[in-house]
Scaffold this active site. Structure first.
Site, short mmCIF file in Angstrom:
data_model
loop_
_atom_site.label_atom_id
_atom_site.label_comp_id
_atom_site.label_asym_id
_atom_site.label_seq_id
_atom_site.Cartn_x
_atom_site.Cartn_y
_atom_site.Cartn_z
N GLY A 283 31.29 11.51 28.99
CA GLY A 283 30.51 11.57 27.76
C GLY A 283 30.53 10.29 26.95
N HIS B 138 39.56 9.38 17.73
CA HIS B 138 40.55 8.77 18.63
C HIS B 138 41.15 7.49 18.04
CE1 HIS B 138 40.92 11.03 22.29
NE2 HIS B 138 39.66 10.91 22.69
N HIS C 65 34.43 12.84 17.86
CA HIS C 65 35.58 12.82 18.80
C HIS C 65 36.03 11.39 19.07
CE1 HIS C 65 37.88 14.42 22.31
NE2 HIS C 65 37.66 13.19 22.77
N GLU C 66 35.11 10.53 19.43
CA GLU C 66 35.50 9.15 19.76
C GLU C 66 36.01 8.43 18.53
OE1 GLU C 66 35.74 8.92 22.81
OE2 GLU C 66 34.34 10.50 23.37
N GLU D 135 43.90 14.00 23.87
CA GLU D 135 42.64 14.75 24.06
C GLU D 135 42.68 16.13 23.40
OE1 GLU D 135 40.15 13.25 24.68
OE2 GLU D 135 40.78 11.48 25.81
N MET E 196 33.52 6.90 25.40
CA MET E 196 34.84 6.29 25.50
C MET E 196 35.21 5.58 24.22
SD MET E 196 37.50 5.82 27.27
CE MET E 196 38.87 4.95 26.55
N GLU E 197 36.45 5.81 23.78
CA GLU E 197 36.92 5.39 22.45
C GLU E 197 37.46 3.97 22.38
OE1 GLU E 197 38.45 7.77 24.42
OE2 GLU E 197 40.63 7.65 24.25
N ASN E 198 37.02 3.04 23.22
CA ASN E 198 37.52 1.66 23.16
C ASN E 198 37.61 1.15 21.73
OD1 ASN E 198 36.96 1.64 26.09
ND2 ASN E 198 34.84 1.54 25.40
N1 TRP Z 1 38.74 9.27 26.70
C1 TRP Z 1 37.38 9.73 26.82
C2 TRP Z 1 37.21 10.85 25.81
O1 TRP Z 1 37.53 11.98 26.04
C3 TRP Z 1 36.97 10.25 28.14
C4 TRP Z 1 37.15 9.47 29.37
C5 TRP Z 1 38.21 9.39 30.15
C6 TRP Z 1 36.16 8.81 30.10
N2 TRP Z 1 37.96 8.76 31.32
C7 TRP Z 1 36.71 8.39 31.31
C8 TRP Z 1 34.85 8.54 29.83
C9 TRP Z 1 35.95 7.77 32.28
C10 TRP Z 1 34.11 7.89 30.79
C11 TRP Z 1 34.64 7.52 32.01
O2 TRP Z 1 36.88 10.61 24.72
ZN ZN Z 2 38.75 12.12 24.10
#
Ligand code: TRP
Ligand code: ZN
Length: 882
Positions: free
Chosen positions: A267, A307, A303-304, A326, A269-271
């Site tokens: 979905g 994080h 959600h992101e 998570e 990613m929280e970089n």
């Molecule tokens: N950390 C992300 C979330 O839940 C999800 C995530 C983990 C992810 N591995 C990934 C997203 C690989 C894309 C590809 O918010």
């Molecule tokens: Zn997450």
């Protein structure tokens, strides 16, 4: 399998890293046919062993050079394998600079882990273990450092160059190239690193934090999507505000960026300060996105963002702790959604997902505790158990402590562990220390898999005016634990008197909390006696779904109807209806198998009739009450599911209700029609949801022709929710000629919008009326399909296997075999996606014959392949041995 069989990694083998990285300098030179990565790391030994070798992870890398303190190392100084680079300890002082040059090929990366290309732009996905595909590194979350990143690329093709943190320099270079340099002052593990390079447009806004700092917010997209960013921007600002108000958490940089990409494994990613989103989880406007897409976007943006504290500032020590970030973050985003929308409906949606999909996972071969003890491939553990059950466990802590002490606990957790990589134990300990509550037995939730079951019986004694409930808990064996220790289960309840009001509860058991009406169930079997109960009450059990368990209580139809009408707990009002409908459909499925005539229970008919004739203000709730349990939920209720009998029974109920109540549905439909401009507000969404649910029933009946109503709505809708709902109603009805015409019209209208075309694909892949495998094969060869794009794969293959249960479980086993072939094909391209598609097949033991065996054969076909990825290997072998 590839070389040797992949090996499991165990939590008990955890060792702290032997080296630290103080700072990371990365230099990316992006070209169309390769990328050069230079990394310069300031490092030092941290362990006691002053001679330890330096072990670095690396995958699919071409090593150009490696040096320590400026001295180039030659091959005798290190050892290389396909997954590592080990520098011999003898060459390494206590403090040193390690410089490594690697060459990679992002344009050939179809796994979408590490640095890859999506519709012409460069982007990254490093969680969990993708950074090792960029350079050799200590790719583990407990190694944290500050980053400086310089990106160089062609200026025309890639005018936008982004990474984490603050922009500190831009340069125009020779040959039409340019560069930017970014500095992230916050220490982070490499899984939070991100880079983006592309020809992107953006929208911009600002947020002023509670201490008065202005933050620049930007959303970057491909130019054609610039009119689909506004809603996500609003959601971001609402999330930032909510986290300040509810958790006291403030944002910690002056810049926050979101980038939308089309090819993405999950979905979002929280970089750190550079969130990357699957375009389907961020782009929306009323013309192209449905209400549920708007709601999904709001939840994922939140959600992101959340994080940033629960995940980034305080991160995980190792990947066994994944649920630490998570589970907690899902709990946070779920509460956010409940606060901005309808709380009861949000709870219903969360619980439906949990009871349908997570319970099934927990009853299957991949069952694992929210703190797993081992894994082969961590990507396989981004599961409903880690996310949704993990969130339920945090919710139980919240409810046991109460909102105030929970907030003290989260404050203590963030304060104590800011900048650290920690474990779930640190979280529980902070909650205990802040509240003074003992969570010792509660910890069993972290270590034991499986869904606990509660067996409740009651007894009313009119001579003493006492009512007692006996509660027994059990939990089936799961792969990791046979002898289960009893759980601490917070069990919320009420007792309804004859007029439907709650009794004031008195019970002298120390495990009963009279303030909250919660019983702390802790023993294998316990009896609780309530006094001053003047006549036999109707018990409302597990209110608000206070624990993720299966509840067994032998309700009569009358009791369920009484709860539906009177229960003060909205969730339980809905649940009583679900229990009633489930009971009826399961009984009808026995009639199907025995060849008996099917007759609709008049009790259920009365319920629908009265719901439709007594509309109240809470339209969102009405729509939920009028929804039949899904086929997937019904399947989950049987040990050996008879999919076709359940399908037939459920369709019969729906059809009969439609035939007998079509005029009532039409009346509600007409009441909900309005010409207002589209708004994704809770009230407007509720109205559309109810309206479109009515339309679905109306188009089922043969008693009257409502297809024109559907067609009109399809043609005149001013928003995608209504247009797509009308299309769906036609596609899932007997008006197949009209459905085909509408499908073609819809494609004509939207063929240039990738996300809308994906919805069009999934609607067809899920259709009961289509021809099963033959129809999905047509979709696979359609111009709009692309096997390298995960959204397309999910829309066609994923949806067919998980949602078109009638055809996936077709009697000849063709659906299973077809899925096995798709998985084999995908495993060579994208192992994460291939492995996720195995989900439906892993349920083979719970599906009745002959289907169960056919499913197993499809799994065996996959298992026989050589060169399986770790991802697919792990799921297939665990599924077949169990
Ligand atoms: N950390 C992300 C979330 O839940 C999800 C995530 C983990 C992810 N591995 C990934 C997203 C690989 C894309 C590809 O918010
Ligand atoms: Zn997450």
């Amino acid at each position: 399998m590839k070389n040797a069989e992949p090996k499991a990694i165990y939590l008990k083998d955890y060792q702290a890293p032997a080296f630290e990285i103080e700072s990371t300098h990365l230099n990316f030179d992006l070209y169309d046919d390769y990328t050069l990565v230079s990394s310069t790391l300031k490092m030092r030994r941290s362990g006691v062993n002053k001679h330890a070798d330096l072990f670095l992870n690396g995958q699919e890398l071409e090593l150009i050079s490696v040096s320590v303190n400026g001295e180039n190392l030659s091959e005798e100084h290190y050892e290389q394998t396909p997954e590592s680079l080990t520098v011999h300890g003898a060459n390494i002082p206590d403090e040193f600079t390690l410089a490594i040059q690697t060459k990679i090929k992002p344009q050939e990366n179809t796994a979408l882990e590490g640095l890859y290309k999506s519709s012409g732009m460069f982007c990254t996905q490093c969680e969990a273990e993708g950074f090792r595909r960029i350079t050799y590194f200590l790719d583990r979350p407990d190694v944290m450092s500050v980053y400086e990143v310089r990106i160089t690329a062609d200026q025309k093709a890639y005018p936008v160059l982004l990474s984490n943190g603050n922009l500190i320099a831009t340069e125009i270079l020779e040959n039409g190239r340019h560069s930017t340099t970014w500095q992230d002052p916050h220490k982070k593990p490499c899984y939070l690193f991100a880079l983006v390079a592309g020809d992107l447009k953006h929208i911009e806004d600002t947020f002023t934090t509670m201490s008065g700092v202005d933050v620049t917010l930007r959303i970057f997209v491909e130019p054609q999507n610039i009119d689909k960013c506004d809603f996500a921007m609003g959601a971001l600002k609402r999330s930032m505000k909510w986290d300040e108000e509810v958790y006291g958490r403030e944002y910690d940089l002056n810049i926050f960026n979101i980038v939308a990409v089309d090819a993405f494994n999950m979905g979002a990613m929280e970089n750190k300060s550079l969130n990357i989103f699957n375009s389907s989880c961020v782009l929306a406007n009323p013309k192209t996105a449905t209400d549920s897409t708007f709601q999904r976007i709001e939840a994922i943006v939140a959600h992101e963002y959340f994080h940033n504290w629960s995940g980034n500032r305080v991160t995980c020590r190792d990947w066994f702790q994944l649920s630490l970030k998570e589970g907690f973050t899902v709990f946070r985003d779920s509460e956010f959604s409940a606060d901005v929308g309808s709380r009861t409906v949000k709870r219903i949606e969360d619980v439906s997902l949990l009871r349908t999909a997570q319970f099934a996972e927990d009853a299957g071969p991949m069952s694992h505790p929210i703190l797993p003890a081992s894994f082969i491939e961590i990507s396989n553990f981004y599961t409903l158990t880690i996310y949704e059950k993990g969130a339920e466990v945090v919710r139980m802590i919240h409810n046991i402590l109460g909102a105030q002490d929970f907030r003290k606990g989260s404050d203590l957790y963030f304060e104590r562990h800011d900048g650290q990589a920690v474990t779930t134990e640190h979280f529980v300990k902070a909650m205990e220390d802040a509240s003074g509550k003992d969570l010792n037995q509660f910890r069993n939730w972290y270590h034991q898999a499986g869904t606990p079951e509660l067996w409740v019986s009651d007894d009313f004694d009119s001579s003493t005016n006492t009512y007692s409930l006996t509660i027994k808990q059990t939990c089936r064996d799961t792969p990791e634990t046979q002898e289960k220790k009893p759980y601490h289960i917070p069990f919320s309840l009420g007792l309804l008197d004859d007029s439907g009001n709650d009794y004031a509860l008195t019970c002298d058991d120390a495990e009963f909390n009279a303030q909250t009406n919660v019983i702390n169930v802790t023993q294998p079997e316990q009896t609780f006696t309530f006094s001053n109960i003047s006549s036999k009450p109707v018990p409302s059990l597990l209110r608000g779904f206070s624990a993720p368990v299966k509840l067994h209580f032998d309700y009569s139809v009358e009791q369920l109807q009484f709860l539906m009408a009177h229960d003060s707990d909205g969730f339980n009002r809905w649940d009583a209806g679900q229990t009633l409908a489930t009971k009826i459909i399961l009984n009808l499925s026995q009639d199907v198998l025995a060849g008996r005539d099917l007759v609709l229970d008049e009790g259920l008919f009365d319920v629908f009739k009265s719901l439709l004739s007594n509309l109240n203000d809470d339209l969102a709730m009405q729509a939920q009450m009028l929804s039949l349990p899904s086929l997937a939920y019904l399947i989950e209720q049987q040990d050996q599911a008879q999919v076709h009998a359940l399908y037939t029974a459920r369709s019969f109920v729906k059809q009969t209700l439609a035939d007998r109540l079509h005029a009532d549905f039409n009346q509600v439909y007409q009441k909900c029609v309005d010409a207002c401009e589209y708004e994704p507000s809770p009230q407007a969404i509720a109205k559309r949801t109810l309206k479109n649910l009515c339309l679905q029933f109306m188009t089922q009946t043969h008693q009257y022709d409502y297809s024109v109503t559907a067609q009109q709505q399809f043609e005149q809708a001013n928003n995608m929710t209504d247009q797509f709902a009308a299309l769906g109603a036609l596609v899932n009805s007997h008006h197949q000629d009209m459905a085909q015409t509408a499908l073609q019209q819809f494609y004509q209208q939207w063929q240039h919008d990738v996300l809308v075309v994906n919805m069009w694909l999934s609607l067809q892949a899920s259709s009961d009326h289509a021809q099963g495998v033959a129809s999905v094969n047509e979709l696979l060869s359609h111009e709009a399909f692309d096997i390298k794009n995960p959204n397309k794969v999910r829309s066609v293959v994923g949806v067919f296997a998980a949602q078109n249960l009638r055809h996936f479980h077709g009697d000849d086993g063709a659906g299973y075999n077809w899925l096995a072939d798709r998985i084999i094909e995908l495993d060579a391209l994208n192992p994460q996606i291939a492995s996720r598609l195995l989900g439906p097949l892993t349920k083979w033991k719970r599906i009745g014959q002959p289907n169960g065996t056919q499913m197993k054969q499809a799994l065996e076909k996959i298992a026989q392949r050589s060169n399986l990825s770790k991802d697919v290997y792990e799921v297939v072998t665990k599924t077949l041995v169990s």
